[in-house]
Design an enzyme around this catalytic site. Structure first.
Site, PDB file in Angstrom:
ATOM      1  N   GLY A 250       7.998   8.299 -37.309  1.00  0.00           N
ATOM      2  CA  GLY A 250       7.704   9.526 -38.133  1.00  0.00           C
ATOM      3  C   GLY A 250       8.313  10.316 -38.331  1.00  0.00           C
ATOM      4  N   ASP A 251       9.145  10.771 -37.515  1.00  0.00           N
ATOM      5  CA  ASP A 251      10.541  11.694 -38.006  1.00  0.00           C
ATOM      6  C   ASP A 251      11.897  11.503 -37.778  1.00  0.00           C
ATOM      7  OD1 ASP A 251      11.783  14.407 -37.468  1.00  0.00           O
ATOM      8  OD2 ASP A 251      10.008  15.140 -37.277  1.00  0.00           O
TER       9      ASP A 251
END
Length: 467
Positions: A250-251
């Site tokens: 997610g990053d």
């Protein structure tokens, strides 16, 4: 947009690729390692009462096993074997001269009870927890002041079961900063290999204040909407080598860091000699290769090559801000393939979250000698969004042999200075001056002899080309 390539430019590329072997050999690859090194003493976690049913909490079993194996640290080291099963546990500490080995169908599961993740002091280079003032939860697998540590297996799995932490984060009910999945501090000679890491509560693999770290053949997965689930974050560490990894989180897939504002400046432990080879992955809220935003202790000598990013937000980013101080210099990123990426290259100088009100707003970062070369991209929305800081120009930014099929905007630049050659679409005005013949020495990891060879070859092929 039509490329602006001259004959000499094309010859330059031909000569450049004739020197690819030289260029690659000039960077340091991961040394040959054997994560299957035979330790003279080995035990199974089951010998300490662990139950692999995914329900029984096994924290004490892991702690007792490692306490027992510590007696063999000066006798050639030891191996803790985790067989097939689902081994639920809270945080536990490793020791020096240890191999933690996960069998093919072994899964270490992080407890969903926050009490099983002790609260420890903040990192001195951050001054507080990254998310909240005060302490932070200890990582699931943790080590401090260690040497000769191997975390490996036959593609076993370490699953942080991070969804409960993500929910606490979103609902703003956390009391302390979320834990990493694996964190080693002040350690040396570390190998992490041949494993799958799932669903970290926060950053996944975090070597901090470490030297001689190798991360090889790992898969790191978390939902694309999971908050701050970075893949691998070398932080104030040196001689780190990462290769043959697949990361979807997610990053940021890989983020190189070195401390936060005045605390990072004071601690003064840079990240240096970071090499990254053969990285594949994607994300929707982060970047493929990131430097920062916490980079106040300095970052230098980063080499990343043979990268493939797809369906991602940003491929390459430097993140900084007023108040960070520190430096990012001598960075070379090469041999990059992009498909379906929103922004290929980005400098974001507005990461303005600070640890407290005591940071120095006049502490300006030094960003210089950044080279990005040999990049191809299809279905790219923005070629480059390169923003320096007013009064703090980013110098010697060099783009070579970059070909992007852009669907929206080409380049948007401000407060930067540098050079380019063979860039399509045509780059922004601050970078239009050619690298060759006068500026190759201003560009990190480019040799002036490339121009000499190309110009000599051009004159042989076309004698009427002017000197």
């Amino acid at each position: 947009m039509k490329p602006f390539f001259s004959l000499v430019d094309v010859l330059l590329v031909l000569v450049f690729f004739s020197h690819v072997t030289w260029a690659v050999n000039g960077t340091s690859h991961c040394k040959q390692t054997d994560s299957r090194v035979i330790r003279p003493h080995s035990v199974s976690i089951t010998e300490f009462g662990a139950v692999g049913d995914g329900v029984t909490i096994n924290t004490i079993a892991f702690q007792n096993a490692i306490f027992y194996l510590n007696s063999f640290a000066d006798k050639g080291g030891a191996k803790l074997f985790v067989p097939a099963g689902r081994w639920l546990t809270g945080s536990f500490d490793l020791i020096s001269h240890l191999t933690l080995w996960l069998d093919k169908d072994a899964v270490i599961l992080g407890s969903k009870n926050s009490d099983d993740w002790p609260v420890v002091d903040p990192l001195p280079s951050y001054g507080r927890g990254r998310e909240l003032p005060g302490g932070r939860h200890q990582s699931l697998i943790f080590g401090r002041n260690l040497t000769d540590v191997i975390i490996t297996g036959d593609n076993g799995t370490i699953d942080g079961q991070g969804s409960v932490w993500w929910n606490w984060f979103r609902s703003k009910t956390l009391k302390y900063t979320r834990p990493h999945l694996v964190e080693l501090m002040n350690s040396t000679s570390v190998v992490i290999s041949n494993l799958t890491f799932l669903n970290s509560p926060f950053w996944t693999i975090h070597p901090v204040y470490c030297s001689h770290v190798i991360v090889q053949n790992v898969t790191i997965l978390a939902p694309l909407d999971s908050p701050n689930t970075d893949g691998i974050d070398p932080d104030s560490s040196d001689d780190v080598c990462i290769e043959d990894c697949y990361i979807s989180t997610g990053d940021d897939l890989i983020a190189v860091k070195s401390g936060w504002d005045e605390y990072g400046i004071s601690f003064a432990r840079p990240s240096a000699n970071i090499t990254i080879h053969r990285l594949t992955g994607h994300n929707r809220n982060g970047s493929g290769i990131a430097i920062g935003s916490e980079m106040s202790g300095g970052v230098s000598e980063v080499y990343a090559e043979n990268l493939y990013f797809f369906n991602s937000s940003t491929a390459i980013i430097i993140k900084t801000a007023r108040g960070r101080g520190g430096y990012v210099r001598n960075i070379c990123i090469s041999n990059v393939t992009l498909v379906g990426v929103d922004t290929a290259i980005r400098f974001n100088s507005n990461f303005s979250q600070h640890p407290d009100e005591f940071y120095d707003p006049n502490a300006l970062p030094v960003i210089e000698r950044i080279t990005v070369k040999d990049v191809i991209g299809e279905n790219i929305k923005v070629a480059g969004l390169l923003k320096g800081i007013e009064g703090d120009i980013f110098h010697h930014i060099c783009l070579l042999n970059v070909a992007l099929n852009v669907t929206s905007d080409p380049w948007n630049c401000s407060y930067i200075q540098g050079y380019s050659a063979l860039v399509s679409p045509e780059t922004c005005e601050p970078l239009k001056e050619s690298i060759y013949p006068n500026h190759s020495l201003d560009c990190f990891h480019l040799s002036n002899h490339l121009w000499s060879s190309a110009h000599h070859l051009a004159k042989e092929m076309m004698p009427d080309i002017r000197s």
